[in-house]
Design an enzyme around this catalytic site. Structure first.
Site, mmCIF file in Angstrom:
data_model
loop_
_atom_site.group_PDB
_atom_site.id
_atom_site.type_symbol
_atom_site.label_atom_id
_atom_site.label_comp_id
_atom_site.label_asym_id
_atom_site.label_seq_id
_atom_site.Cartn_x
_atom_site.Cartn_y
_atom_site.Cartn_z
ATOM 1 N N TRP A 130 28.595 -36.307 -13.856
ATOM 2 C CA TRP A 130 29.225 -36.684 -12.583
ATOM 3 C C TRP A 130 30.349 -35.678 -12.304
ATOM 4 O O TRP A 130 31.175 -35.416 -13.195
ATOM 5 C CB TRP A 130 29.781 -38.104 -12.725
ATOM 6 C CG TRP A 130 30.468 -38.661 -11.528
ATOM 7 C CD1 TRP A 130 30.022 -38.637 -10.243
ATOM 8 C CD2 TRP A 130 31.721 -39.358 -11.504
ATOM 9 N NE1 TRP A 130 30.909 -39.278 -9.420
ATOM 10 C CE2 TRP A 130 31.966 -39.726 -10.171
ATOM 11 C CE3 TRP A 130 32.664 -39.710 -12.483
ATOM 12 C CZ2 TRP A 130 33.105 -40.426 -9.778
ATOM 13 C CZ3 TRP A 130 33.789 -40.413 -12.100
ATOM 14 C CH2 TRP A 130 34.011 -40.763 -10.771
ATOM 15 N N ASP A 211 30.571 -44.036 -20.321
ATOM 16 C CA ASP A 211 30.758 -44.411 -18.916
ATOM 17 C C ASP A 211 29.558 -45.270 -18.506
ATOM 18 O O ASP A 211 28.411 -44.808 -18.585
ATOM 19 C CB ASP A 211 30.839 -43.143 -18.056
ATOM 20 C CG ASP A 211 31.259 -43.457 -16.628
ATOM 21 O OD1 ASP A 211 31.397 -44.650 -16.277
ATOM 22 O OD2 ASP A 211 31.445 -42.505 -15.841
ATOM 23 N N LYS A 246 29.070 -50.892 -7.903
ATOM 24 C CA LYS A 246 27.656 -50.858 -7.513
ATOM 25 C C LYS A 246 26.993 -52.217 -7.735
ATOM 26 O O LYS A 246 26.331 -52.732 -6.856
ATOM 27 C CB LYS A 246 26.888 -49.811 -8.320
ATOM 28 C CG LYS A 246 27.693 -48.632 -8.806
ATOM 29 C CD LYS A 246 27.867 -47.571 -7.757
ATOM 30 C CE LYS A 246 28.796 -46.489 -8.297
ATOM 31 N NZ LYS A 246 29.010 -45.397 -7.392
HETATM 32 C C1 LMR Z 1 28.836 -41.162 -6.813
HETATM 33 O O1 LMR Z 1 28.590 -40.555 -7.851
HETATM 34 O O2 LMR Z 1 28.365 -40.830 -5.721
HETATM 35 C C2 LMR Z 1 29.709 -42.388 -6.840
HETATM 36 O O3 LMR Z 1 30.039 -42.681 -8.159
HETATM 37 C C3 LMR Z 1 30.869 -42.309 -5.939
HETATM 38 C C4 LMR Z 1 31.950 -41.397 -6.406
HETATM 39 O O4 LMR Z 1 33.096 -41.856 -6.519
HETATM 40 O O5 LMR Z 1 31.701 -40.217 -6.681
#
Ligand code: LMR
Length: 398
Positions: A130, A211, A246
């Site tokens: 992420w 996570d 979510k």
């Molecule tokens: C995402 O990955 O799109 C979500 O977790 C929102 C974010 O805060 O990035």
């Protein structure tokens, strides 16, 4: 005074989502941010959540500050959901859990705690991970490294390379793992692979930071927490960030949790104290509303059963959309690569589209994906899936 301040380059996910909101095209499609939309393209309010809110509203009462660690009933409910009601570590009081501002807040509070407690340690992320993981940990002062993860050629996992790289991490290194529904690739480890990772973590004396932002979107609430529960069962010290953005569709309420698996109840109480100190330094104490809603749903048997049903039906819809985009793309693309739309799990699929192709999708067709090629399949519905498949087909033609 501020002449030297540089322009903010934007955030690859949240800024794009804001661009989408500003886009005047009526046929635009948002597959960028990790948000679940229903078949009408709307953000759902879950029935169980609405019922809990109505009951809370009727009995609102005064709202003083919560404790720095959060609402007690919420913290207990989080722990039971993440680790299982009868987890021995939980029963023995070896887990420190606090309420946080969503999953991001949990990561940040955890990062601050770790930086103070292990100032010279470095962190390892999956490649890719992420986007905000790197940002959170670098801003907390960590050097961030990566281990191999995604295999672009197969759309699967480079498990042997991942394991070999984790074996090289120096003792005490922090390794960030995605419990389920890996963000951004949708590629997860199976149980056997998790057990092998845990063995290496133990041999190398590493510190896992797990996570779990998508519990319930992979297989089910229990299976998705496999690695977390196994770490607790095997007595491995670890941190776990979880989120209700979510699975409760409560994005804006910022409801999350941070749990730390410790070796004894005494250790857990000292760790909780230090986490509480990190909260005070950042924002003093968390807000009330979201935590009260989640605690109510999780602890009331009827609401909880409704919530689990609703969550399961969201997952079914995502699975149908995965199949639909796969089938529709067949008209435009040949080769095996399409199977990843079905095999990858959770909200995301790593399409393999390049940043240029993603830019064309946005500019020429109003279809928004992340520039990494990540598509949020939870934004597809019966009405837009054909449009999206067609747009991808056009872009792939060159
Ligand atoms: C995402 O990955 O799109 C979500 O977790 C929102 C974010 O805060 O990035």
């Amino acid at each position: 005074m501020f002449e030297h301040i540089e322009a903010f380059p934007g955030d690859p996910i949240l800024s794009l989502n804001e661009d989408f909101q500003q886009d005047p095209r009526t046929n635009k499609v948002n597959l960028s941010i990790g948000i679940y939309f229903d078949d009408n393209g709307r953000l759902p309010v879950m029935k169980s959540v609405a019922e809990a809110e109505a009951a809370l509203l009727a009995d609102m009462g005064p709202r003083s500050y919560l404790p720095m660690s959060g609402l007690v009933a919420y913290r207990q409910a989080v722990q039971a959901l993440v680790f299982g009601e009868n987890s021995p570590a939980r029963v023995e009081g070896r887990i420190a859990t606090l309420q946080t501002l969503g999953g991001s807040g949990a990561l940040r509070v955890g990062a601050d705690f770790l930086k103070r407690s292990f100032p010279n340690t470095e962190l390892w992320l999956s490649d890719p991970s992420w986007e905000n993981h790197r940002v959170v940990f670098e801003r907390a002062g960590f050097t961030v490294n990566s281990y191999p993860y995604y295999d672009a050629a197969t759309g699967g996992l480079k498990f042997d390379e991942m394991l070999a790289a984790i074996k090289q991490i120096p003792q005490g290194g922090i390794v960030l793992l995605h419990a389920c529904c890996h963000n951004p690739t949708g590629v997860d480890l199976n149980k056997e692979q998790w057990l092998q990772v845990i063995d290496v973590v133990k041999q190398r004396k590493l510190l896992p930071f797990v996570d779990m932002a998508y519990q319930g979107f992979g297989t089910d609430l229990d299976d998705d927490a496999f690695v977390v529960r196994e770490l607790a069962r095997q007595g491995v010290s670890a941190l776990v960030a979880n989120s209700f953005s979510k699975n409760f569709s409560l994005y804006g309420e910022r409801v999350g949790g941070l749990s730390v698996i410790c070796q004894s109840a005494d250790e857990a109480s000292r760790v909780l104290g230090q986490l509480t100190g990190a909260v005070r330094a950042n924002y003093s104490n968390p807000p009330t509303h979201g935590a009260r809603v989640v605690a109510r749903v999780l602890t009331s048997p009827e609401l909880r059963a409704d919530w689990q049903k609703e969550l399961a039906s969201m997952c079914d819809r995502i699975a149908r959309m995965r199949q639909a985009i796969h089938d529709q793309l067949r008209a435009h693309v040949t080769g095996e690569k399409l199977s990843r739309y079905i095999t990858q799990r959770g909200m995301f699929t790593y399409t393999g589209l390049t940043a240029d192709q993603v830019d064309r999708l946005k500019n020429e067709h109003g279809v928004y994906l992340l520039r990494s090629g990540r598509m949020c399949v939870a934004g597809l519905n019966e009405r837009n899936v054909g449009v999206v498949a067609n747009a991808i087909g056009q872009v792939l033609k060159g």
